[in-house]
Design a protein around this motif. Sequence first.
Motif, PDB file in Angstrom:
ATOM      1  N   GLN A 123      16.247   6.105  11.840  1.00  0.00           N
ATOM      2  CA  GLN A 123      15.472   5.772  13.039  1.00  0.00           C
ATOM      3  C   GLN A 123      13.982   5.681  12.697  1.00  0.00           C
ATOM      4  OE1 GLN A 123      15.262   8.853  15.998  1.00  0.00           O
ATOM      5  NE2 GLN A 123      14.616   7.447  17.612  1.00  0.00           N
ATOM      6  N   ALA A 124      13.488   6.630  11.914  1.00  0.00           N
ATOM      7  CA  ALA A 124      12.070   6.654  11.534  1.00  0.00           C
ATOM      8  C   ALA A 124      11.711   5.410  10.729  1.00  0.00           C
ATOM      9  CB  ALA A 124      11.761   7.919  10.739  1.00  0.00           C
ATOM     10  N   LYS A 125      12.568   5.034   9.785  1.00  0.00           N
ATOM     11  CA  LYS A 125      12.303   3.831   8.983  1.00  0.00           C
ATOM     12  C   LYS A 125      12.345   2.571   9.845  1.00  0.00           C
ATOM     13  CE  LYS A 125      13.390   5.399   4.387  1.00  0.00           C
ATOM     14  NZ  LYS A 125      14.022   5.088   3.107  1.00  0.00           N
ATOM     15  N   GLY A 126      13.282   2.519  10.781  1.00  0.00           N
ATOM     16  CA  GLY A 126      13.355   1.376  11.683  1.00  0.00           C
ATOM     17  C   GLY A 126      12.096   1.245  12.531  1.00  0.00           C
ATOM     18  N   LYS A 127      11.621   2.369  13.051  1.00  0.00           N
ATOM     19  CA  LYS A 127      10.387   2.361  13.841  1.00  0.00           C
ATOM     20  C   LYS A 127       9.205   1.926  12.981  1.00  0.00           C
ATOM     21  CE  LYS A 127       9.435   5.864  16.569  1.00  0.00           C
ATOM     22  NZ  LYS A 127       9.307   7.235  17.117  1.00  0.00           N
ATOM     23  N   LEU A 132       5.173  -2.152  11.440  1.00  0.00           N
ATOM     24  CA  LEU A 132       4.557  -3.011  10.428  1.00  0.00           C
ATOM     25  C   LEU A 132       4.598  -4.476  10.863  1.00  0.00           C
ATOM     26  CD1 LEU A 132       5.964  -1.307   7.206  1.00  0.00           C
ATOM     27  CD2 LEU A 132       3.543  -1.501   7.847  1.00  0.00           C
ATOM     28  N   ARG A 133       5.707  -4.898  11.448  1.00  0.00           N
ATOM     29  CA  ARG A 133       5.805  -6.271  11.971  1.00  0.00           C
ATOM     30  C   ARG A 133       4.824  -6.474  13.121  1.00  0.00           C
ATOM     31  NH1 ARG A 133      11.219  -5.505  10.592  1.00  0.00           N
ATOM     32  NH2 ARG A 133      11.799  -4.633  12.615  1.00  0.00           N
ATOM     33  N   HIS A 139       4.574  -7.410   5.135  1.00  0.00           N
ATOM     34  CA  HIS A 139       4.628  -7.757   3.711  1.00  0.00           C
ATOM     35  C   HIS A 139       4.260  -6.572   2.812  1.00  0.00           C
ATOM     36  CE1 HIS A 139       0.428  -8.397   4.852  1.00  0.00           C
ATOM     37  NE2 HIS A 139       0.127  -8.221   3.574  1.00  0.00           N
ATOM     38  N   LEU A 140       3.685  -5.532   3.379  1.00  0.00           N
ATOM     39  CA  LEU A 140       3.316  -4.340   2.605  1.00  0.00           C
ATOM     40  C   LEU A 140       4.394  -3.258   2.614  1.00  0.00           C
ATOM     41  CD1 LEU A 140      -0.395  -3.903   3.777  1.00  0.00           C
ATOM     42  CD2 LEU A 140       0.443  -5.020   1.694  1.00  0.00           C
ATOM     43  N   ALA A 141       5.490  -3.475   3.300  1.00  0.00           N
ATOM     44  CA  ALA A 141       6.505  -2.447   3.541  1.00  0.00           C
ATOM     45  C   ALA A 141       6.948  -1.702   2.281  1.00  0.00           C
ATOM     46  CB  ALA A 141       7.717  -3.046   4.243  1.00  0.00           C
ATOM     47  N   ARG A 142       7.105  -2.406   1.175  1.00  0.00           N
ATOM     48  CA  ARG A 142       7.627  -1.778  -0.051  1.00  0.00           C
ATOM     49  C   ARG A 142       6.543  -1.450  -1.070  1.00  0.00           C
ATOM     50  NH1 ARG A 142      13.551  -4.425  -0.977  1.00  0.00           N
ATOM     51  NH2 ARG A 142      14.206  -4.108   1.164  1.00  0.00           N
ATOM     52  N   ALA A 158      -3.460   3.778  10.149  1.00  0.00           N
ATOM     53  CA  ALA A 158      -3.496   3.552  11.589  1.00  0.00           C
ATOM     54  C   ALA A 158      -2.079   3.388  12.144  1.00  0.00           C
ATOM     55  CB  ALA A 158      -4.344   2.326  11.914  1.00  0.00           C
ATOM     56  N   ALA A 159      -1.222   2.685  11.415  1.00  0.00           N
ATOM     57  CA  ALA A 159       0.172   2.524  11.839  1.00  0.00           C
ATOM     58  C   ALA A 159       0.869   3.877  11.894  1.00  0.00           C
ATOM     59  CB  ALA A 159       0.902   1.570  10.887  1.00  0.00           C
ATOM     60  N   ARG A 160       0.621   4.694  10.898  1.00  0.00           N
ATOM     61  CA  ARG A 160       1.223   6.039  10.878  1.00  0.00           C
ATOM     62  C   ARG A 160       0.789   6.839  12.110  1.00  0.00           C
ATOM     63  NH1 ARG A 160      -0.625   9.226   5.921  1.00  0.00           N
ATOM     64  NH2 ARG A 160      -2.504   9.155   7.163  1.00  0.00           N
TER      65      ARG A 160
END
Length: 185
Positions: A123-127, A132-133, A139-142, A158-160
């Motif tokens: 769930q955390a990774k999906g969020k 990120l989208r 494009h920075l996900a990995r 900021a996303a975090r």
Amino acid sequence: MNTSRSILRLHEVSKRFGENSRLVTAVVHASVEIREGELVALIGPSGSGKTTLLQIAAGLISPTAGTVELFGTGLSTYNHRALQRVRAERIGFVFQTCRLLDPLNVTDNIALAARFAGAKSAQAKGKALQLLRDIGIEHLARAYPPQLSQGERQRVAAARALINLPDLIFADEPTASLESSQGSR
């Protein structure tokens, strides 16, 4: 009359570091009340105590004098675990130095905040991926923090801070490393 609830109240807060000839007073008798829905900017020259005041407000350090209420409860009444829970679930942080973990990729750095708030790993990774989208940096996900520019690191930080839809965000110079068009997003 403002009927929104108080989410942060500092009353006569002061902070001193050191002793005797090395005594530094970073904050002197600061008082402020921030209500739900307000945007407040703390402005002052470098070294004026802005970061110290934010750290006190978030319960990361204790004031030398004065009181702090967070979400209507005095910080001194929270035990360590309860304060950690409040910070994880209700507060987002954007630190001056980003504080990303180099061994974790961008997605995992962001997802970590959701995990601290109780989300399961998937769930955390999906969020994190959705966020990120939403902010245009999927494009920075990995990528890993050492591979990022300072501006990219700041956007990830900021996303975090946003992943748990916090009631309160503490941001210490959050747009300092961003281009002007990115800072306004």
